[in-house]
Design a protein around this motif. Structure first.
Motif, PDB file in Angstrom:
ATOM      1  N   SER A  45       3.470  -8.443  11.678  1.00 46.74           N
ATOM      2  CA  SER A  45       2.909  -9.315  10.793  1.00 46.74           C
ATOM      3  C   SER A  45       4.032 -10.300  10.222  1.00 46.74           C
ATOM      4  O   SER A  45       5.279  -9.724  10.535  1.00 46.74           O
ATOM      5  N   ARG A  61      -0.077 -18.143   4.509  1.00 40.90           N
ATOM      6  CA  ARG A  61      -1.146 -17.372   5.359  1.00 40.90           C
ATOM      7  C   ARG A  61      -0.344 -16.305   5.866  1.00 40.90           C
ATOM      8  O   ARG A  61       0.810 -16.207   5.921  1.00 40.90           O
ATOM      9  N   MET A  63      -0.346 -13.584   8.901  1.00 38.08           N
ATOM     10  CA  MET A  63      -0.733 -13.236  10.236  1.00 38.08           C
ATOM     11  C   MET A  63      -0.397 -11.978  10.903  1.00 38.08           C
ATOM     12  O   MET A  63       0.733 -11.268  10.554  1.00 38.08           O
ATOM     13  N   TYR A  65      -0.616  -9.318  13.913  1.00 42.55           N
ATOM     14  CA  TYR A  65      -0.960  -9.354  15.346  1.00 42.55           C
ATOM     15  C   TYR A  65      -1.151  -7.884  16.004  1.00 42.55           C
ATOM     16  O   TYR A  65      -0.243  -6.843  15.226  1.00 42.55           O
ATOM     17  N   THR A  79      -4.925 -11.642  17.265  1.00 45.80           N
ATOM     18  CA  THR A  79      -4.347 -12.544  15.801  1.00 45.80           C
ATOM     19  C   THR A  79      -5.491 -12.692  14.799  1.00 45.80           C
ATOM     20  O   THR A  79      -6.393 -13.150  15.116  1.00 45.80           O
ATOM     21  N   ILE A  81      -5.544 -14.100  11.164  1.00 45.27           N
ATOM     22  CA  ILE A  81      -4.643 -15.090   9.996  1.00 45.27           C
ATOM     23  C   ILE A  81      -5.734 -15.019   8.802  1.00 45.27           C
ATOM     24  O   ILE A  81      -6.850 -15.391   8.678  1.00 45.27           O
TER      25      ILE A  81
END
Length: 162
Positions: A45, A61, A63, A65, A79, A81
């Motif tokens: 992250s 934001r 993210m 993964y 991913t 978001i």
């Protein structure tokens, strides 16, 4: 006839040699993969903050993964978001780990016409929206942090590994 027989033997030996070297290639490709990528429960992250003029210029934001094995040293980078507005996007990339602590990301699932493009800076837009292939050099790799430099623009980023 003798020349044809020699060529057939040479071709057969070459094919056999290539088949015998295939397990070695698979083993060597596995050496390039970081240890956290081999764990299917690993979450990666990062949170990105963007500051602009005024209080409404601040955006963030997060993210998340997750890596899914694809083929040898190739992984699908799933991913998610999450934007500070509450919106959420899902996309995927193909990540390939190379020797010398290099890796590349190729965009698979394009986010076209997404309003969220305003959250991304130009290098990210290139990877996310143009479908480009981007190369990275690993700077720091440990069980909790993975830092890298984007080779196209020398942007340094870090992700947390859980």
């Amino acid at each position: 006839m003798k020349l044809s027989s020699s060529a057939n033997k040479l071709l057969s030996l070459s094919a056999l040699l290539l088949l015998l070297l295939l397990p070695l290639q698979v083993y060597l490709n596995g050496l390039f993969v970081p240890s956290f990528a081999r764990d299917p429960d690993t979450l990666i992250s990062k949170t990105i903050l963007t500051y602009g003029p005024g209080t409404d210029g601040q955006k963030s934001r997060t993210m998340q993964y997750q890596l899914e094995p694809y083929l040898w040293n190739h992984f699908l980078l799933m991913t998610t978001i999450q934007f500070d507005s509450g919106e959420k996007l899902k996309t995927q990339f193909l990540i390939t780990f190379w020797p010398q602590k290099l890796y590349s990301i190729k965009y698979i699932n394009q986010l076209v016409e997404a309003e969220e493009t305003k959250y991304f800076d130009p290098p990210e837009q290139h990877v996310l929206f143009d479908g480009g292939d981007e190369d990275f050099q690993v700077l720091v790799e440990n069980p909790h942090r993975y830092c890298y430099i984007q080779l196209s623009n020398q942007a340094v980023q870090c992700v947390d590994v859980h």
